[in-house]
Design a protein around this motif. Structure first.
Motif, PDB file in Angstrom:
ATOM      1  N   ARG A  84       0.834  -1.210   0.000  1.00  0.00           N
ATOM      2  CA  ARG A  84       0.000   0.000   0.000  1.00  0.00           C
ATOM      3  C   ARG A  84       0.862   1.251   0.000  1.00  0.00           C
ATOM      4  N   GLN A  85       1.964   1.217   0.754  1.00  0.00           N
ATOM      5  CA  GLN A  85       2.858   2.369   0.771  1.00  0.00           C
ATOM      6  C   GLN A  85       3.478   2.598  -0.596  1.00  0.00           C
ATOM      7  N   ILE A  86       3.862   1.529  -1.275  1.00  0.00           N
ATOM      8  CA  ILE A  86       4.450   1.663  -2.609  1.00  0.00           C
ATOM      9  C   ILE A  86       3.405   2.194  -3.583  1.00  0.00           C
ATOM     10  N   ASP A  87       2.160   1.720  -3.468  1.00  0.00           N
ATOM     11  CA  ASP A  87       1.094   2.242  -4.331  1.00  0.00           C
ATOM     12  C   ASP A  87       0.921   3.747  -4.132  1.00  0.00           C
ATOM     13  N   GLY A  88       0.978   4.177  -2.872  1.00  0.00           N
ATOM     14  CA  GLY A  88       0.867   5.616  -2.587  1.00  0.00           C
ATOM     15  C   GLY A  88       2.025   6.389  -3.183  1.00  0.00           C
ATOM     16  N   MET A  89       3.223   5.818  -3.110  1.00  0.00           N
ATOM     17  CA  MET A  89       4.387   6.483  -3.693  1.00  0.00           C
ATOM     18  C   MET A  89       4.274   6.541  -5.215  1.00  0.00           C
ATOM     19  N   ASP A  90       3.742   5.483  -5.832  1.00  0.00           N
ATOM     20  CA  ASP A  90       3.527   5.485  -7.278  1.00  0.00           C
ATOM     21  C   ASP A  90       2.584   6.616  -7.676  1.00  0.00           C
ATOM     22  N   GLU A  91       1.512   6.780  -6.905  1.00  0.00           N
ATOM     23  CA  GLU A  91       0.551   7.848  -7.199  1.00  0.00           C
ATOM     24  C   GLU A  91       1.204   9.220  -7.029  1.00  0.00           C
ATOM     25  N   ASP A  92       1.961   9.387  -5.945  1.00  0.00           N
ATOM     26  CA  ASP A  92       2.659  10.660  -5.731  1.00  0.00           C
ATOM     27  C   ASP A  92       3.629  10.958  -6.863  1.00  0.00           C
ATOM     28  N   LEU A  93       4.346   9.948  -7.313  1.00  0.00           N
ATOM     29  CA  LEU A  93       5.304  10.127  -8.399  1.00  0.00           C
ATOM     30  C   LEU A  93       4.588  10.484  -9.702  1.00  0.00           C
ATOM     31  N   ALA A  94       3.442   9.864  -9.972  1.00  0.00           N
ATOM     32  CA  ALA A  94       2.670  10.190 -11.173  1.00  0.00           C
ATOM     33  C   ALA A  94       2.185  11.637 -11.120  1.00  0.00           C
ATOM     34  N   ILE A  95       1.703  12.070  -9.953  1.00  0.00           N
ATOM     35  CA  ILE A  95       1.258  13.456  -9.787  1.00  0.00           C
ATOM     36  C   ILE A  95       2.424  14.406  -9.998  1.00  0.00           C
ATOM     37  N   ARG A 128       0.825  15.256  -0.202  1.00  0.00           N
ATOM     38  CA  ARG A 128      -0.051  14.712   0.835  1.00  0.00           C
ATOM     39  C   ARG A 128      -1.256  15.637   1.037  1.00  0.00           C
ATOM     40  N   ASP A 129      -0.984  16.941   1.080  1.00  0.00           N
ATOM     41  CA  ASP A 129      -2.078  17.906   1.205  1.00  0.00           C
ATOM     42  C   ASP A 129      -3.000  17.838   0.002  1.00  0.00           C
ATOM     43  N   LEU A 130      -2.418  17.715  -1.187  1.00  0.00           N
ATOM     44  CA  LEU A 130      -3.206  17.632  -2.414  1.00  0.00           C
ATOM     45  C   LEU A 130      -4.073  16.388  -2.398  1.00  0.00           C
ATOM     46  N   ARG A 186      -5.239  14.806   0.184  1.00  0.00           N
ATOM     47  CA  ARG A 186      -6.331  15.021   1.142  1.00  0.00           C
ATOM     48  C   ARG A 186      -7.406  15.898   0.536  1.00  0.00           C
ATOM     49  N   ASP A 187      -6.993  16.962  -0.173  1.00  0.00           N
ATOM     50  CA  ASP A 187      -7.966  17.856  -0.811  1.00  0.00           C
ATOM     51  C   ASP A 187      -8.789  17.103  -1.849  1.00  0.00           C
ATOM     52  N   ILE A 188      -8.126  16.286  -2.657  1.00  0.00           N
ATOM     53  CA  ILE A 188      -8.830  15.525  -3.690  1.00  0.00           C
ATOM     54  C   ILE A 188      -9.803  14.545  -3.055  1.00  0.00           C
ATOM     55  N   ASP A 189      -9.369  13.837  -1.999  1.00  0.00           N
ATOM     56  CA  ASP A 189     -10.244  12.872  -1.322  1.00  0.00           C
ATOM     57  C   ASP A 189     -11.462  13.556  -0.715  1.00  0.00           C
ATOM     58  N   SER A 190     -11.258  14.733  -0.096  1.00  0.00           N
ATOM     59  CA  SER A 190     -12.395  15.427   0.517  1.00  0.00           C
ATOM     60  C   SER A 190     -13.361  15.929  -0.554  1.00  0.00           C
ATOM     61  N   ARG A 191     -12.819  16.377  -1.694  1.00  0.00           N
ATOM     62  CA  ARG A 191     -13.700  16.825  -2.792  1.00  0.00           C
ATOM     63  C   ARG A 191     -14.484  15.658  -3.362  1.00  0.00           C
ATOM     64  N   ARG A 192     -13.837  14.509  -3.489  1.00  0.00           N
ATOM     65  CA  ARG A 192     -14.537  13.325  -3.994  1.00  0.00           C
ATOM     66  C   ARG A 192     -15.666  12.931  -3.060  1.00  0.00           C
ATOM     67  N   SER A 193     -15.426  12.971  -1.757  1.00  0.00           N
ATOM     68  CA  SER A 193     -16.482  12.596  -0.813  1.00  0.00           C
ATOM     69  C   SER A 193     -17.618  13.627  -0.819  1.00  0.00           C
ATOM     70  N   GLU A 194     -17.281  14.913  -1.013  1.00  0.00           N
ATOM     71  CA  GLU A 194     -18.327  15.943  -1.120  1.00  0.00           C
ATOM     72  C   GLU A 194     -19.192  15.712  -2.356  1.00  0.00           C
ATOM     73  N   ILE A 195     -18.564  15.369  -3.474  1.00  0.00           N
ATOM     74  CA  ILE A 195     -19.305  15.105  -4.703  1.00  0.00           C
ATOM     75  C   ILE A 195     -20.170  13.875  -4.531  1.00  0.00           C
ATOM     76  N   ALA A 196     -19.633  12.843  -3.888  1.00  0.00           N
ATOM     77  CA  ALA A 196     -20.406  11.622  -3.657  1.00  0.00           C
ATOM     78  C   ALA A 196     -21.613  11.905  -2.774  1.00  0.00           C
ATOM     79  N   ASP A 197     -21.445  12.804  -1.798  1.00  0.00           N
ATOM     80  CA  ASP A 197     -22.566  13.160  -0.926  1.00  0.00           C
ATOM     81  C   ASP A 197     -23.660  13.893  -1.683  1.00  0.00           C
ATOM     82  N   LEU A 198     -23.270  14.689  -2.690  1.00  0.00           N
ATOM     83  CA  LEU A 198     -24.242  15.454  -3.471  1.00  0.00           C
ATOM     84  C   LEU A 198     -25.032  14.570  -4.425  1.00  0.00           C
ATOM     85  N   GLU A 199     -24.426  13.474  -4.839  1.00  0.00           N
ATOM     86  CA  GLU A 199     -25.096  12.587  -5.826  1.00  0.00           C
ATOM     87  C   GLU A 199     -26.086  11.733  -5.183  1.00  0.00           C
TER      88      GLU A 199
END
Length: 139
Positions: free
Chosen positions: A57-68, A122-124, A126-139
């Motif tokens: 899971r940590q490596i997956d997170g690092m892969d995502e960070d590297l892609a970003i 990491r901050d980014l 968190r922001d993306i995750d919170s926006r996704r959950s807000e959008i999911a709540d609206l749907e």
């Protein structure tokens, strides 16, 4: 049978024997039996699998960070190359000096940011995750 234990380990065995009100031999016999039993190897395998999952899971997170990071850098370079006009010979020296000044400022800011432990990605995330959950709540 004579067996040697490191002094610290022997203190732990003695403390456990006192707490359980059993002999040191009983504690050691139970530990050896547990170590040699099939259950012990299964437990060790489960612990190992859990650690491997966590590392995955940590490596997956690092892969995502590297892609970003790669996308961010490529967008910045494309933007910079698009909006930066070519400079005349006379303006290049001034631009180089100003660039070095800005780069030094950048390095100082980066050093402060790294020293605090704050991370943009990491901050980014968190922001993306919170926006996704807000959008999911609206749907």
């Amino acid at each position: 049978m004579n067996v040697y234990f490191e002094p610290e380990l022997l203190k732990k065995v003695e403390a456990l024997a006192l707490r359980r009100r059993v002999s040191k031999s009983a504690v050691i016999e139970a530990a050896v039996a547990s170590f040699l039993s099939a259950d012990a190897s299964e437990r060790m395998e489960a612990v190992f699998a859990h650690r491997m999952d966590r590392l995955g899971r940590q490596i997956d997170g690092m892969d995502e960070d590297l892609a970003i990071l790669g996308e961010t850098l490529s967008l910045f370079i494309r933007f910079w190359l698009t909006v930066t006009p070519p400079l005349s010979e006379s303006a290049q020296a001034l631009a180089r000096a100003k660039g070095m000044e800005r780069f030094e400022s950048f390095l100082q800011t980066l050093g402060r940011k790294l020293a605090t432990g704050d991370r943009f990605l990491r901050d980014l995330s968190r922001d993306i995750d919170s926006r996704r959950s807000e959008i999911a709540d609206l749907e």
